[in-house]
Design a protein around this motif. Structure first.
Motif, PDB file in Angstrom:
ATOM      1  N   PRO A   1       4.224  -8.197  -5.160  1.00  0.00           N
ATOM      2  CA  PRO A   1       5.082  -8.311  -5.411  1.00  0.00           C
ATOM      3  C   PRO A   1       5.857  -9.557  -3.636  1.00  0.00           C
ATOM      4  CG  PRO A   1       5.174  -5.906  -4.906  1.00  0.00           C
ATOM      5  CD  PRO A   1       4.047  -6.190  -4.755  1.00  0.00           C
ATOM      6  N   GLU A   2       6.813 -10.122  -4.055  1.00  0.00           N
ATOM      7  CA  GLU A   2       7.417 -11.186  -3.184  1.00  0.00           C
ATOM      8  C   GLU A   2       7.913 -10.495  -2.614  1.00  0.00           C
ATOM      9  OE1 GLU A   2       7.820 -15.381  -5.076  1.00  0.00           O
ATOM     10  OE2 GLU A   2       7.453 -16.404  -3.010  1.00  0.00           O
ATOM     11  N   GLY A   3       7.846 -11.099  -0.860  1.00  0.00           N
ATOM     12  CA  GLY A   3       8.780 -10.618  -0.114  1.00  0.00           C
ATOM     13  C   GLY A   3       8.131  -8.566  -0.215  1.00  0.00           C
ATOM     14  N   GLU A   4       7.352  -8.386  -0.795  1.00  0.00           N
ATOM     15  CA  GLU A   4       7.000  -7.331  -0.227  1.00  0.00           C
ATOM     16  C   GLU A   4       5.588  -6.927  -0.185  1.00  0.00           C
ATOM     17  OE1 GLU A   4       8.356  -4.342  -2.387  1.00  0.00           O
ATOM     18  OE2 GLU A   4       9.862  -3.720  -1.306  1.00  0.00           O
ATOM     19  N   SER A   5       4.509  -8.199  -0.017  1.00  0.00           N
ATOM     20  CA  SER A   5       3.348  -8.407  -0.352  1.00  0.00           C
ATOM     21  C   SER A   5       2.314  -8.226   1.317  1.00  0.00           C
ATOM     22  CB  SER A   5       3.289  -9.627  -0.787  1.00  0.00           C
ATOM     23  OG  SER A   5       2.905 -10.563   0.419  1.00  0.00           O
ATOM     24  N   ASP A   6       2.796  -8.498   2.711  1.00  0.00           N
ATOM     25  CA  ASP A   6       2.002  -8.045   3.481  1.00  0.00           C
ATOM     26  C   ASP A   6       0.937  -9.111   3.548  1.00  0.00           C
ATOM     27  OD1 ASP A   6       1.208  -7.208   5.812  1.00  0.00           O
ATOM     28  OD2 ASP A   6      -0.408  -5.833   4.888  1.00  0.00           O
ATOM     29  N   GLY A   7       1.678 -10.543   3.132  1.00  0.00           N
ATOM     30  CA  GLY A   7       0.460 -11.094   2.818  1.00  0.00           C
ATOM     31  C   GLY A   7      -0.190 -10.946   1.782  1.00  0.00           C
ATOM     32  N   GLY A   8      -0.445 -10.162   0.876  1.00  0.00           N
ATOM     33  CA  GLY A   8      -1.329 -10.191  -0.370  1.00  0.00           C
ATOM     34  C   GLY A   8      -1.812  -8.918  -0.245  1.00  0.00           C
ATOM     35  N   TYR A   9      -1.211  -8.265   1.341  1.00  0.00           N
ATOM     36  CA  TYR A   9      -2.338  -6.876   1.438  1.00  0.00           C
ATOM     37  C   TYR A   9      -1.494  -5.785   0.375  1.00  0.00           C
ATOM     38  CZ  TYR A   9      -5.755  -9.222   3.935  1.00  0.00           C
ATOM     39  OH  TYR A   9      -6.851 -10.399   4.410  1.00  0.00           O
ATOM     40  N   ALA A  10      -0.579  -5.887  -0.381  1.00  0.00           N
ATOM     41  CA  ALA A  10      -0.042  -4.670  -0.627  1.00  0.00           C
ATOM     42  C   ALA A  10      -0.379  -5.043  -2.022  1.00  0.00           C
ATOM     43  CB  ALA A  10       1.625  -4.653  -0.499  1.00  0.00           C
ATOM     44  N   VAL A  11      -1.146  -4.877  -3.370  1.00  0.00           N
ATOM     45  CA  VAL A  11      -1.729  -4.834  -4.214  1.00  0.00           C
ATOM     46  C   VAL A  11      -0.896  -4.623  -5.846  1.00  0.00           C
ATOM     47  CG1 VAL A  11      -3.827  -6.115  -5.859  1.00  0.00           C
ATOM     48  CG2 VAL A  11      -3.835  -5.931  -3.125  1.00  0.00           C
TER      49      VAL A  11
ATOM     50  N   VAL B   1       0.799   4.070   5.840  1.00  0.00           N
ATOM     51  CA  VAL B   1       0.122   3.800   6.861  1.00  0.00           C
ATOM     52  C   VAL B   1       1.130   2.572   7.870  1.00  0.00           C
ATOM     53  CG1 VAL B   1      -1.858   3.562   8.349  1.00  0.00           C
ATOM     54  CG2 VAL B   1      -1.581   5.181   7.061  1.00  0.00           C
ATOM     55  N   PHE B   2       1.061   1.668   6.693  1.00  0.00           N
ATOM     56  CA  PHE B   2       0.764   0.001   6.762  1.00  0.00           C
ATOM     57  C   PHE B   2       2.485   0.066   7.071  1.00  0.00           C
ATOM     58  CE2 PHE B   2      -3.521   0.070   6.990  1.00  0.00           C
ATOM     59  CZ  PHE B   2      -3.899  -0.728   7.905  1.00  0.00           C
ATOM     60  N   HIS B   3       2.932  -1.007   5.980  1.00  0.00           N
ATOM     61  CA  HIS B   3       4.147  -1.047   5.271  1.00  0.00           C
ATOM     62  C   HIS B   3       4.577   0.268   5.049  1.00  0.00           C
ATOM     63  CE1 HIS B   3       3.383  -5.182   7.168  1.00  0.00           C
ATOM     64  NE2 HIS B   3       4.226  -4.642   7.041  1.00  0.00           N
ATOM     65  N   GLN B   4       5.793   0.107   4.893  1.00  0.00           N
ATOM     66  CA  GLN B   4       6.629   1.181   3.584  1.00  0.00           C
ATOM     67  C   GLN B   4       6.684   0.975   2.140  1.00  0.00           C
ATOM     68  OE1 GLN B   4      10.170   1.751   5.450  1.00  0.00           O
ATOM     69  NE2 GLN B   4      10.034   2.773   7.684  1.00  0.00           N
ATOM     70  N   TYR B   5       5.877  -0.792   1.839  1.00  0.00           N
ATOM     71  CA  TYR B   5       5.738  -0.766   0.508  1.00  0.00           C
ATOM     72  C   TYR B   5       4.446  -0.002   0.048  1.00  0.00           C
ATOM     73  CZ  TYR B   5       4.894  -4.838   2.908  1.00  0.00           C
ATOM     74  OH  TYR B   5       5.077  -5.876   3.309  1.00  0.00           O
ATOM     75  N   GLN B   6       3.303  -0.186   1.312  1.00  0.00           N
ATOM     76  CA  GLN B   6       2.062  -0.207   0.812  1.00  0.00           C
ATOM     77  C   GLN B   6       1.233   1.539   1.366  1.00  0.00           C
ATOM     78  OE1 GLN B   6       1.659  -2.834   4.380  1.00  0.00           O
ATOM     79  NE2 GLN B   6      -0.067  -3.972   2.929  1.00  0.00           N
ATOM     80  N   TRP B   7       0.640   2.216   0.321  1.00  0.00           N
ATOM     81  CA  TRP B   7       0.996   3.318  -0.325  1.00  0.00           C
ATOM     82  C   TRP B   7      -0.312   3.541  -0.364  1.00  0.00           C
ATOM     83  CZ3 TRP B   7       4.189   6.231  -4.737  1.00  0.00           C
ATOM     84  CH2 TRP B   7       5.323   6.285  -4.275  1.00  0.00           C
ATOM     85  N   ASP B   8      -0.552   4.855   0.768  1.00  0.00           N
ATOM     86  CA  ASP B   8      -2.330   4.982   1.048  1.00  0.00           C
ATOM     87  C   ASP B   8      -3.024   5.889   0.186  1.00  0.00           C
ATOM     88  OD1 ASP B   8      -1.153   4.584   3.673  1.00  0.00           O
ATOM     89  OD2 ASP B   8      -3.149   5.144   4.304  1.00  0.00           O
ATOM     90  N   LEU B   9      -3.630   5.519  -0.436  1.00  0.00           N
ATOM     91  CA  LEU B   9      -4.881   5.930  -1.790  1.00  0.00           C
ATOM     92  C   LEU B   9      -5.353   7.219  -0.740  1.00  0.00           C
ATOM     93  CD1 LEU B   9      -6.640   2.796  -3.455  1.00  0.00           C
ATOM     94  CD2 LEU B   9      -4.457   4.632  -4.228  1.00  0.00           C
ATOM     95  N   ASN B  10      -5.147   7.743  -2.167  1.00  0.00           N
ATOM     96  CA  ASN B  10      -5.485   9.048  -1.914  1.00  0.00           C
ATOM     97  C   ASN B  10      -7.153   9.444  -1.866  1.00  0.00           C
ATOM     98  OD1 ASN B  10      -7.257  12.074  -2.178  1.00  0.00           O
ATOM     99  ND2 ASN B  10      -5.118  12.911  -3.028  1.00  0.00           N
ATOM    100  N   TYR B  11      -8.485   8.867  -0.868  1.00  0.00           N
ATOM    101  CA  TYR B  11      -9.993   9.055  -1.455  1.00  0.00           C
ATOM    102  C   TYR B  11     -10.276  10.468  -1.342  1.00  0.00           C
ATOM    103  CZ  TYR B  11     -10.279   4.081  -1.431  1.00  0.00           C
ATOM    104  OH  TYR B  11     -10.082   2.862  -2.290  1.00  0.00           O
ATOM    105  N   THR B  12      -9.806  11.673  -1.032  1.00  0.00           N
ATOM    106  CA  THR B  12     -10.108  13.028  -1.413  1.00  0.00           C
ATOM    107  C   THR B  12     -10.268  13.093  -2.867  1.00  0.00           C
ATOM    108  OG1 THR B  12      -8.398  14.328  -1.508  1.00  0.00           O
ATOM    109  CG2 THR B  12      -9.195  13.670   0.988  1.00  0.00           C
ATOM    110  N   ASN B  13      -9.211  12.302  -3.763  1.00  0.00           N
ATOM    111  CA  ASN B  13      -9.738  12.463  -5.017  1.00  0.00           C
ATOM    112  C   ASN B  13     -11.046  10.958  -5.805  1.00  0.00           C
ATOM    113  OD1 ASN B  13      -8.922  12.288  -7.932  1.00  0.00           O
ATOM    114  ND2 ASN B  13      -7.077  11.760  -7.194  1.00  0.00           N
TER     115      ASN B  13
END
Ligand code: GLC
Length: 649
Positions: free
Chosen positions: A135-145, A246-258
């Protein structure tokens, strides 16, 4: 060890999918069987106790089979030729550039037209900054997919990306893209479903009903963006839960225990592999496993996950190399190449982030001692793995090397770092640099540095002051920094714009979604009129471009520069000069770099310490033949100059 029931289970999956195990699928089948035990054991380590672990394992095997079936014949042939070639990425003939497609040339469809420019420079490997939907504006240079499979319309279409890849393949160029493994955008469909209350998708993230666990996590987790996104959790009002960010508030960390998360992301990795990507940049791998009571960085399970990915890739897309983007302490970076049984078998490539920061250290202080004290760790890299060497990238410069290295060089670590921060933010009265502090932590005063290569080397200030002498010095510094990173062993990765001296761009300050993040100051929008000036003799652009090109040409002409773990640091006879020897049998190249603002003297004895005494040298950079003199006489290296000396007698 032969594990009958496991092999039978995997074999049955192959039969069910009608694989021609004695025909066209034979090599895949052989690789699958050969790696099954390792895959199973890594998988069990991570998911053995998970209630859906067993079903997840069958899904994983199916993912591998699907990936193979979807891999185009031409890519399978390429896999084969890369395998025959051996560690293809160690070559001295590969040189890369990292770029934002939109800021470089507008869109993916324009990029094929820019390949001649890149080839002219000597670049044959491209790292495209993230192009998948964000999303434009909440992209962290594309690192918020928000969609891992849809190319963002800002850049073009998947078809454009495929056309580019095809063209690059025809031109013998290599391609790297990112897999943003650690998190998704809050607008990804999984996050949307989680926010709406779906428990299946809430389990894709770390979601908590109250602050109890988040508080416990927060007490041991360092903040990544303390200024713009303090803490590691964000409240989601729609479902009244806290989610780990962990990074920006709009980047949600994935749960790899799943295991479902692992399988879904593994499938995405193969989607990218089957686009014909040569190296996959695994974004932020240090963060992919979280555990209460820890920093949630560099955990052993994060390494197991990467090893599992590597084993799987080896089976279904063996030509794909993995780059672990671990920008962590030197000893930790090394572990991303693998340890123990997996020594040299985790990521094939990592960023030489320590060396990068140490070069900036030496440039600011004019003293190479800290750089030297840290080399012991850097040299531990296993054979067959390599570095991405760089002076600048889209991120900040972290001064993450050990305090012990600074202290071993005789400095006070706190004072030394303070000086570096003042120097590069331009606050220090003697500093020609124009950068800025990034992510200052108000509690610890830790900070990183933003700024373009040119501005940090003093070009911006020199231009503002019309100071010819400083201008000349800054160009020398730019080339010194580039040269050391090109010749140290590994893949040089230029950052777009640096080849023609782009200075900081402050327009980000007026852009919503960017103004809080000063890393945008060193992410230029290319003005092709400026780049075209690289063709006009006497221009600044031409000076930097042609010198950079010449450095890459020299590198390409000298196989001794290939990364065969063939680097020896020279005894430091002069604290201002960093020097190393690259050697391969009788072939020897001495590389010496003067980090001070005046000429440096190095005795000829330097060339008599490693193997038989040398009598004649050819300096590829200064195009000079030299005769090695008496021990008490000197080789003189100009201010911020360097020599690339091949032994010729
Ligand atoms: C990596 C990227 C950086 C990004 C972060 C979060 O470190 O290089 O730009 O902010 O990951 O995705």
């Amino acid at each position: 060890m032969y594990q009958y029931s496991l092999h039978n289970r995997v074999n049955e999956a192959c039969v069910k999918n009608k694989l021609a195990t004695g025909g066209k699928d034979q090599l895949f089948y052989a690789r699958l069987m050969a790696n099954t035990a390792a895959i199973r054991s890594l998988y069990t380590e991570l998911y053995g106790h998970h209630p859906r672990g067993e079903a997840g394992f069958d899904a994983l095997v199916q993912t591998l089979i699907n990936a193979h079936l979807q891999r185009a014949a031409v890519l399978q042939e390429k896999d084969h030729s890369k395998e025959k070639q051996g560690h293809w990425f160690l070559s001295n003939e590969i040189a890369g550039m990292s770029l934002y497609v939109d800021r470089f040339c507008g869109g993916l469809d324009n990029l094929p037209g820019k390949l001649p420019y890149l080839k002219e420079l000597g670049v044959n490997f491209l790292h495209l900054m993230p192009v998948f939907q964000s999303p434009e504006g909440e992209s962290d240079g594309g690192y918020a997919v928000s969609d891992f499979r849809k190319v963002d319309e800002r850049f073009g279409t998947l078809d454009d990306l495929q056309k580019l890849q095809l063209r690059m393949q025809q031109e013998q160029m290599h391609l790297m893209i990112d897999i943003v493994l650690n998190h998704t955008s809050q607008h990804h469909e999984w996050a949307i479903k989680a926010r709406a209350g779906d428990p299946v998708y809430q389990d894709y993230f770390y979601m908590y009903e109250n602050r109890s666990l988040p508080d416990q996590f927060d007490s041991t987790m360092p903040e990544i963006f303390p200024e713009s996104s303090p803490g590691s959790f964000t409240y989601v009002k729609e479902c009244n839960k806290w989610v780990m960010t962990v990074f920006h508030q709009y980047q949600w960390d994935l749960n790899y225990t799943n295991p479902a998360v692992f399988n879904a992301m593994l499938d995405t990795i193969f989607f990218y592999a089957n686009l014909g990507v040569d190296i996959l940049r695994i974004d932020a791998p240090a963060f992919i496993w979280k555990q209460l009571g820890t920093t949630c960085q560099n955990l052993p399970q994060a390494h197991s996950l990467l090893r599992l990915i590597r084993q799987c890739v080896q089976v279904a897309a063996p030509g794909l190399a993995l780059l672990g983007e671990a920008i962590v302490a030197p000893k930790e970076i090394m572990k991303y190449f693998g340890t123990g049984l997996y020594y040299g078998k985790e990521c094939e490539v990592a960023y030489n982030a320590t060396q990068m920061a140490l070069q900036w250290d030496a440039l600011a202080t004019g003293d190479t001692r800290v750089m030297l004290t840290a080399q012991h760790d850097i040299l531990q890299k296993p054979y067959g793995c390599t570095w991405i060497n760089y002076t600048r990238c889209h991120d900040d410069i972290g001064l993450g090397y050990e305090d012990a290295s600074i202290e071993a060089a005789g400095f006070n670590a706190y004072g030394h770092r303070k000086y570096l921060k003042e120097y590069y933010s331009g606050v220090h009265p003697d500093s020609p640099a124009m950068g800025a502090l990034f992510s200052v932590n108000p509690k610890t005063q830790d900070a990183r540095i933003s700024g373009s290569l040119a501005s940090l080397c003093g070009l911006e200030k020199a231009m503002e002051a019309y100071d010819e002498k400083e201008l000349e010095m800054s160009v020398r510094k730019i080339l010194l920094m580039q040269a050391q990173s090109f010749f140290i062993g590994g893949i040089p990765m230029l950052f777009y714009g640096d080849e023609v001296g782009y200075t900081n761009d402050y327009s980000y300050l007026n852009e919503e979604g960017k103004s809080y993040d000063n890393r945008w100051m060193h992410r230029p929008v290319i003005n092709w009129d400026k780049n075209e000036r690289a063709k006009e003799s006497g221009t600044l652009e031409q000076k930097i471009f042609s010198a950079t090109r010449r450095l890459l040409q020299i590198r390409k002409s000298l196989p001794v520069v290939a990364d065969h773990k063939n680097l020896t640091w020279l005894t430091p006879h002069n604290i201002h000069v960093a020097g190393f020897l690259r050697s391969d049998g009788k072939k020897k190249l001495y590389c010496l770099f003067n980090f001070q603002a005046k000429a440096a003297y190095v005795t000829w004895y330097t060339f008599k310490e490693h193997g038989p005494a040398v009598t004649r040298l050819y300096d590829h950079w200064n195009e000079q033949k030299l005769t090695v003199g008496s021990d008490y006489e000197y080789l003189v290296i100009a201010a911020y100059g360097f020599c690339l000396l091949e032994v010729v007698g």
